[in-house]
Design a protein around this motif. Sequence first.
Motif, PDB file in Angstrom:
ATOM      1  N   LEU A   1      -2.255   2.438  -1.609  1.00 50.25           N
ATOM      2  CA  LEU A   1      -1.067   3.186  -1.984  1.00 50.25           C
ATOM      3  C   LEU A   1      -1.065   3.394  -3.490  1.00 50.25           C
ATOM      4  CD1 LEU A   1       1.468   1.004   0.052  1.00 50.25           C
ATOM      5  CD2 LEU A   1       0.382   3.107   0.823  1.00 50.25           C
TER       6      LEU A   1
ATOM      7  N   GLN B   1       1.625   4.215  -6.741  1.00 44.83           N
ATOM      8  CA  GLN B   1       3.017   4.299  -7.154  1.00 44.83           C
ATOM      9  C   GLN B   1       3.097   4.701  -8.615  1.00 44.83           C
ATOM     10  OE1 GLN B   1       5.510   0.758  -6.691  1.00 44.83           O
ATOM     11  NE2 GLN B   1       7.283   2.069  -6.359  1.00 44.83           N
TER      12      GLN B   1
ATOM     13  N   GLY C   1       8.930   5.418  -9.268  1.00 45.64           N
ATOM     14  CA  GLY C   1       9.092   4.792  -7.966  1.00 45.64           C
ATOM     15  C   GLY C   1       8.362   5.364  -6.784  1.00 45.64           C
ATOM     16  N   GLY C   2       8.127   6.672  -6.734  1.00 41.88           N
ATOM     17  CA  GLY C   2       7.577   7.235  -5.506  1.00 41.88           C
ATOM     18  C   GLY C   2       6.230   6.646  -5.133  1.00 41.88           C
ATOM     19  N   ILE C   3       6.059   6.322  -3.847  1.00 46.21           N
ATOM     20  CA  ILE C   3       4.793   5.759  -3.360  1.00 46.21           C
ATOM     21  C   ILE C   3       4.112   6.799  -2.479  1.00 46.21           C
ATOM     22  CG2 ILE C   3       3.761   4.022  -1.845  1.00 46.21           C
ATOM     23  CD1 ILE C   3       5.853   2.052  -2.740  1.00 46.21           C
TER      24      ILE C   3
END
Lengths: 115, 111
Positions: free
Chosen positions: B35, B37, B41-43
């Motif tokens: 992942l 990030q 904040g967006g993942i």
Amino acid sequence: DTEVTQTPKHLVMGMTNKKSLKCEQHMGHRAMYWYKQKAKKPPELMFVYSYEKLSINESVPSRFSPECPNSSLLNLHLHALQPEDSALYLCASSPGTQLAYNEQFFGPGTRLTVL
Amino acid sequence: KNEVEQSPQNLTAQEGEFITINCSYSVGISALHWLQQHPGGGIVSLFMLSSGKKKHGRLIATINIQEKHSSLHITASHPRDSAVYICAVAGLETSGSRLTFGEGTQLTVNP
């Protein structure tokens, strides 16, 4: 539409307030998740909904109350929070519940501050 | 000891460099996720893999199930690659709906 939306982006609330976080996806995903993330830490799973039913509650305090009114919408109701609950709250969805076969799509998060 | 360990914790590179981030895990898994990030904040999910190797643009992810190890490579790194990269594993539990996360690797790519 291939995104997960979250509202509000930012929320400041007092310890006696009641507020709600909202998450929406229109990808037909059958699993939806709430995570809590503190600064410089990985996300912590709070709740999982599978086919609109709560399937996992990671021993989250009752001041957090999830709700899944329909397959596209996930809410997190907040009441009597503590300052230590201040964090980024992330919503995610996946086509199915088995994360061995399904990627998660994350929303941008709601940054919550509890005064 | 965490079930999922990432190294390094922090990585600074110059634009154009080849970058490797490592992830080791100690439990049986059904899949491993990488992942990304960004600040704010967006993942974003980069890869999900259970064997072999996957490539997407300048990103390559590999996994060795026997050695319980995965690597994320970035070729020709760019300042826009600056982000936290998180390794997460899906265990062998019945529900399969939980990920165990590593602590993340903060990557900074300087121009």
